[in-house]
Design a protein around this motif. Structure first.
Motif: not given
Length: 287
Positions: A190-192, A198-201, A203-209, A276-279
C-alpha cells in the motif's frame, strides 16, 4: 458503507482471523526473517536517545521487545496492533520476560493516545494497512512529543519484491479466485508509491520527511518453507480449511516455485523497502 470504514472493517476481520492466527503460528520464522529490519529500527531508537517509544503494528512484539531491551529500565516501549491473537501472544511473552514493554490491542488510526507522550514512533512493516492513512498519521503525530521522530519501514512495490508474490503467481492456475492486489489499497504494498507516502505524511502534519530506498538481504531456514507457504499470504489464507488432496497439490506446486531462492539450508531473498523518517512539529499541534 464508505470506502474507508469498509477497508478498516476488512483489516479488523483479516488480522483477527486467518492472518492473525498465521502470524502467531509462524512467529518464530517471521522474527528470524525480519531480524535485519528490526535492527535498523533499534538503531534509530538508540540514535534518538528515546525514553518512550511507540511501535505501530507491533504484531507479536519482536521489535517492541528488542527496543525495550535497548531502553532498559529507564525507558518503555509500547506496542499497538489491531490483532487480538498477536497481542495476546505478545502479552504472554512480556509476562515471561519481564521487559519494560506494554501492549495495546486497538487501531492506531483512532486510538486515544495520551497527547505528546512518545519520543519516537516506529513501525516494522505495520503502517501500510490503515484505511485512512492521513487520519492515522495525524493521530500518531498528536501522540508524539514536540520534535519527536517517526521512523518506519514499508515495502516498495510488488515488482521489486518478487519473492513476496511467488506463491500467488504459482498458485493462480490452481486457485483462480485468489484476490488481486489493488494499488494504493490497504495491504502489504500500500505504500509502494514514494510520492503518495510523502503526501500522506505532509497532509497529516509531519515535517522533515525523508524517504530512502533500502535493499535488505533476508533469510530463513529452508526446512520452514512448507510452513511458510501453508500459513502466510493470500495463498496461506485460502489453504486454511481446504480439503485434501487439493491442499497438498497447491502446496507442492507453490514450493517448487521457490527453488531459485534456496541456497543450501536457507531461503534467501532481497527485501526492497522504504526507510521513512519524519519529525513532529517543534511545538505541540492540536489539529
Amino acid at each position: 458503507m464508505s470506502a474507508a470504514p469498509q477497508a478498516e472493517d476488512e483489516q479488523v476481520k483479516l488480522w483477527n482471523g486467518a492472518a492473525g492466527r498465521a502470524w502467531v503460528e509462524t512467529r518464530d520464522v517471521l522474527e528470524r526473517m525480519f531480524k535485519p529490519l528490526e535492527e535498523l529500527l533499534v538503531r534509530a531508537v538508540a540514535d534518538a536517545a528515546a525514553g518512550h517509544v511507540l511501535d505501530v503494528g507491533c504484531g507479536t512484539g519482536a521489535t517492541t521487545f528488542a527496543v525495550a531491551r535497548v531502553l532498559g529500565p529507564q525507558g518503555h516501549c509500547t506496542g499497538i496492533d489491531i490483532s487480538e491473537p498477536m497481542i495476546a501472544a505478545a502479552r504472554a511473552r512480556a509476562a515471561r520476560e519481564g521487559l519494560p514493554a506494554g501492549f495495546i490491542c486497538a487501531d492506531a488510526q483512532t486510538h486515544s493516545f495520551a497527547p505528546a507522550s512518545f519520543d519516537i514512533i516506529i513501525s516494522r512493516l505495520g503502517v501500510m494497512f490503515f484505511a485512512d492513512p492521513v487520519l492515522a498519521f495525524a493521530n500518531l503525530r498528536r501522540a508524539a512529543r514536540p520534535g519527536a521522530a517517526l521512523r518506519f519501514i514499508a515495502w516498495r512495490g510488488a515488482v521489486e519484491n518478487p519473492f513476496m508474490t511467488t506463491a500467488e503467481r504459482a498458485a493462480k492456475p490452481l486457485l483462480p479466485d485468489l484476490p488481486a492486489r489493488r494499488p494504493d489499497a490497504p495491504g502489504q504494498f500500500g505504500f509502494a508509491d514514494r510520492e503518495r507516502v510523502a503526501r500522506i505524511l505532509e497532509d497529516s502534519g509531519w515535517g522533515a520527511i525523508a524517504i530512502e530506498p533500502v535493499d535488505i538481504a533476508l533469510r530463513f531456514p529452508a526446512s520452514e518453507l512448507t510452513r511458510y507457504v501453508s500459513w502466510l499470504g493470500p495463498v496461506g489464507t485460502m489453504l486454511h480449511g481446504m480439503e485434501e488432496p487439493r491442499r497438498t497439490q497447491v502446496i507442492e506446486t507453490v514450493r517448487g516455485a521457490f527453488d531459485r531462492y534456496i541456497h543450501g539450508s536457507e531461503i534467501r531473498f532481497n527485501a526492497a523497502c522504504w526507510m521513512v523518517a519524519a519529525r513532529a512539529p517543534a511545538e505541540a499541534a492540536h489539529g
